[in-house]
Structure formats: C-alpha cells, structure tokens
Scaffold this active site. Sequence first.
Site, PDB file in Angstrom:
ATOM      1  N   LYS A 161     -13.848 -15.119  -1.712  1.00 47.77           N
ATOM      2  CA  LYS A 161     -15.243 -15.534  -1.881  1.00 47.77           C
ATOM      3  C   LYS A 161     -16.036 -14.558  -2.742  1.00 47.77           C
ATOM      4  CE  LYS A 161     -15.511 -18.663   1.990  1.00 47.77           C
ATOM      5  NZ  LYS A 161     -14.186 -18.505   2.627  1.00 47.77           N
TER       6      LYS A 161
HETATM    7  C1  LIG Z   1     -13.348 -19.590   2.868  1.00 44.18           C
HETATM    8  C2  LIG Z   1     -11.896 -19.343   3.067  1.00 44.18           C
HETATM    9  C3  LIG Z   1     -10.943 -20.374   2.939  1.00 44.18           C
HETATM   10  C4  LIG Z   1     -11.326 -21.812   2.682  1.00 44.18           C
HETATM   11  O1  LIG Z   1     -11.863 -22.020   1.400  1.00 44.18           O
HETATM   12  P1  LIG Z   1     -12.689 -23.363   1.066  1.00 44.18           P
HETATM   13  O2  LIG Z   1     -13.303 -23.101  -0.251  1.00 44.18           O
HETATM   14  O3  LIG Z   1     -13.706 -23.490   2.163  1.00 44.18           O
HETATM   15  O4  LIG Z   1     -11.729 -24.486   1.051  1.00 44.18           O
HETATM   16  C5  LIG Z   1      -9.610 -20.047   3.082  1.00 44.18           C
HETATM   17  N1  LIG Z   1      -9.224 -18.782   3.353  1.00 44.18           N
HETATM   18  C6  LIG Z   1     -10.105 -17.769   3.486  1.00 44.18           C
HETATM   19  C7  LIG Z   1      -9.603 -16.413   3.812  1.00 44.18           C
HETATM   20  C8  LIG Z   1     -11.472 -18.008   3.351  1.00 44.18           C
HETATM   21  O5  LIG Z   1     -12.356 -17.009   3.491  1.00 44.18           O
END
Ligand SMILES: *Cc1c(COP(=O)(O)O)cnc(C)c1O
Length: 473
Positions: free
Chosen positions: A113
């Site tokens: 993220k």
């Molecule tokens: C947010 C997240 C996801 C999921 O990603 P999306 O964009 O919501 O599909 C998967 N793995 C981790 C470690 C995350 O932080």
Amino acid sequence: MHYVSTRGHSGRKQFCEALLEGLAQDGGLYVPETYPRVDDATLDAWRSLSYPSLAFEILSLYVSNIPPVDLKAICEKTYTPEVFGSPKISPLRKLENGLYLQELSNGPTLAFKDMAMQLLGNLLEYELARRHQELNILGATSGDTGSAAEYAMCGKKGVRVFMLSPRRRMSAFQQAQMFSLQDENIHNIAIDGVFDDCQDIVKRVSGDLEFKQRYKIGAVNSINWARLLAQVVYYFYGYLQATEGRSAGASFTVPSGNFGNICAGHVARMMGLPISRLVLATNENDVLDEFFRTGIYRVRSRTDTLETSSPSMDISKASNLERFVFDLLGRDAGRTKLLFEDQLRERGAFDLSEDPCFADAAARFGFRSGRSTHADRLATIRDTWERFDTMIDPHTADGVTVAHMHGSPEEPMIVLETALPIKFAATIREALGREPDRPERFDGIEDLPKRVKVLPADAQAVKDYIARIVQAC
Ligand SMILES: *Cc1c(COP(=O)(O)O)cnc(C)c1O
C-alpha cells in the site's frame, strides 16, 4: 482526460477533483472516460526508464491539470531508494524458471500500500496548497491501510490524519508502527471495540454532513482513483523486467481483498499491456473467487466473514469491483447502478451467470481465480523457504499457492508480494518454526514511546476529539 462515475451522474471531472472527492457524489467510483492505449514502440521505449520516470510517463496520460514539471517533481520525490529500499524501487525476484515475485513491500510500512499511498501524500499536499485548503483524513484500520496512510501523510502540510483502530487487536508490530509516529498531524485513536465498530464510527461521522463540511473530513480509501493509478505503474514495470528485450505475454497473480490491487492490473491490460492472465487469489473469504467462477456476486455478512491468517484479505465485499463490472457491462452506467445500488441493497447479491457479457469474460479480460486456505498458506511458506530460500508473508503465500494452479510453462508468471513476513510473525513461526527476518531499521520498534488516544466506541466522542484538535490549531 476526464473522469466519469460508474453510476453515470456526477458529470465530468478533472484528475484533482477525483483525487479530493474519492467517492463520486452519486455513490459510484471514478473511472477515466477512456483508457489511453500504449503501443509496442512506446512500451519498448519505456524499458530503459527508472521507476519514477515510468511513473511520470503513465501518470501524464491521465493527469491533465498538473503542469508536467510539477508532476515529474512529485514522482521523483516519491519514488526514491531512501523510501523504498533500493534504486529499482520494485525489483523482480526469480523463484524458479518462469515464476517471479515482484517486490512491492520495501516501503516505510512493509506492505504494497505504500507504493500508492506515498504518491497520494505528495499529490494531496500539492493540490491542497494550490487551493489553499486543508483536509482531515478520517479512517479505520485493522493494520496495513492505516499505517500506510499515516506514513504517507506525516509531516505533510494541510493534512491531518485521524486513524481509528480496535484497541489491542493489531499485532504488536503493527501497533508499534502506527503509535510510534510522533508527528503533530497524526492522531491515533484506539477504540474500545472491534474493527467493525471503528468502521461504523467513520461512517457515522462522515454521514453527518454538517460536521463533515465544517471540519473538512475526507478519506484516502482504496477506491480513490489516484491510488489505483499509482498501482498501474508497477504492472508495467514488472512486465518490462520479466520480458527483458522481447515482447511477449506475461501473467500476474494478485492476493486480493478489496479488488484495488488487481483492478490496477485490469487498467494496465486495457491500456494494451500484454497481460495474458490476471489471476485473482483469495483466502477463505472467497467472495471474489466465487464471482469469477460463477458470475454470482454475494456480499457476506459480518458473521460469515472469517478471521484468517491473511487478515488483510478478510473482506465481506470488494469495494473496487464496481470498476471492473462497469467495463464488463460495456460501460453501461445504468446497469452498473442497478446492480450495485438496487440489487445489492435489496438482496445483498447480483447474478451475471446467465449474462452473455460474463460468458466470455475470462477470454476478453484475462481473469482467472483461485482460493487458498490456512493449510495451503503454511505449506507454501514452507515450500518457498525450502526450495527458493525465500521467506514470504501469508498474503503473498496465498498468491503463490494460486499461481501454481494457473501457471503455464511458456510465459512468465509474476506474483505480487503484498507484505513482508515480519508483519505476520505468528504465522511464520507456525509454518517455519523460526522468527521472520526483521529489516534493521525496525529493531526495537516495540519499545519506542507510543502516541495514542483511547476512546469509547462512540461516534460523538470521536467527533468531540476531532473538533478539539482542529480548533486548537
Ligand atoms: C490491502 C492488502 C491486500 C488486498 O489488496 P486489495 O487491493 O484490497 O485487493 C492484500 N495483502 C495485503 C498484505 C494487504 O495489505
């Protein structure tokens, strides 16, 4: 380039308006009016670009109201080796012939993220300064999103963050990451309750329109178009690394929750990036695997949403799916609205299984899917460690598990790494009987002083707190 809502009633917007608004006023999501196409010659020319230069090229196709010099400066300031750990920013790691891991978790909070949120922080600071505005970001987190937002916004002018988290429910490492931030503009609020209480409070506070306007409350959640756009860049970058010097197909497998990460892959593919298959991986919360297998989208209730060992994928509904369904339906905003507003509200589900648009969806859009369980996760973490000397986190393990189901020997398969193992130490211990590797800069983080306000699970208490902080500034 302009943006329209998937539900068709928010007019045409500029990039920076979509950036600040997040959700469109009609409840839909912003999408570009058309997807700009990237031809083979351009793609080839991009092979030699650094990550920030590639980001600038791709963003330029979508951002028309920021002068290019400024946009370039924002990209260069965001994607630096100091913040992302290496000059490549997002290197590929080969596991075996044809199977790669794309590293996306070397940013400040060790989850993918950061790739988007760091850019969002700089874009927001720029745009707010240009408009002489302020923004108070209110969010709820059970871990990754909240810390990524805080590390992206800390020290930024014009922005404050109020982040709610369930008291004593995050891992010690996650709490330490968030609560050790000492920046004046970051406000951690631990709620006496569970994650759903936090989310309810956010909804109630944002639902009070007078309060929302008066205190300039906004969000940076995963439906924000700017976040999605930032993620498009690493699909191009990963593809170009895996296909060195020759134009061929490649596939991606993406551990998925809210459908944000993989939706960026869909956008990259619509732009002409030769992605053969986009493989969606879920954990036991398989609402998206079910949709891609059957055409039926059935939102889960709270009690039907399981707590798993890949917690960032524990979702009951996937907030970004609407963007893909909009394209699936031939960009029919009326039908999209009918499905996501009326049918989901009335029945909690919609069914495209008999619809011609779903019948050839896999062929047209490249989607495949699969589901992984706790036992798969452990086995894959062990297998990847033993055979490839590589430690992966539980979410990435869901991706590797499902990639094995959909790989083909002729083409590279790239699994997106979504977090580092240190964030989920208990599962690593269970799988490997040892502690996960800890990047040096996190040594002793649990012992740092913590900055957090504890409040009851009560929207009024949160409003009073926000009002007090904002008025004092
Ligand atoms: C947010 C997240 C996801 C999921 O990603 P999306 O964009 O919501 O599909 C998967 N793995 C981790 C470690 C995350 O932080």
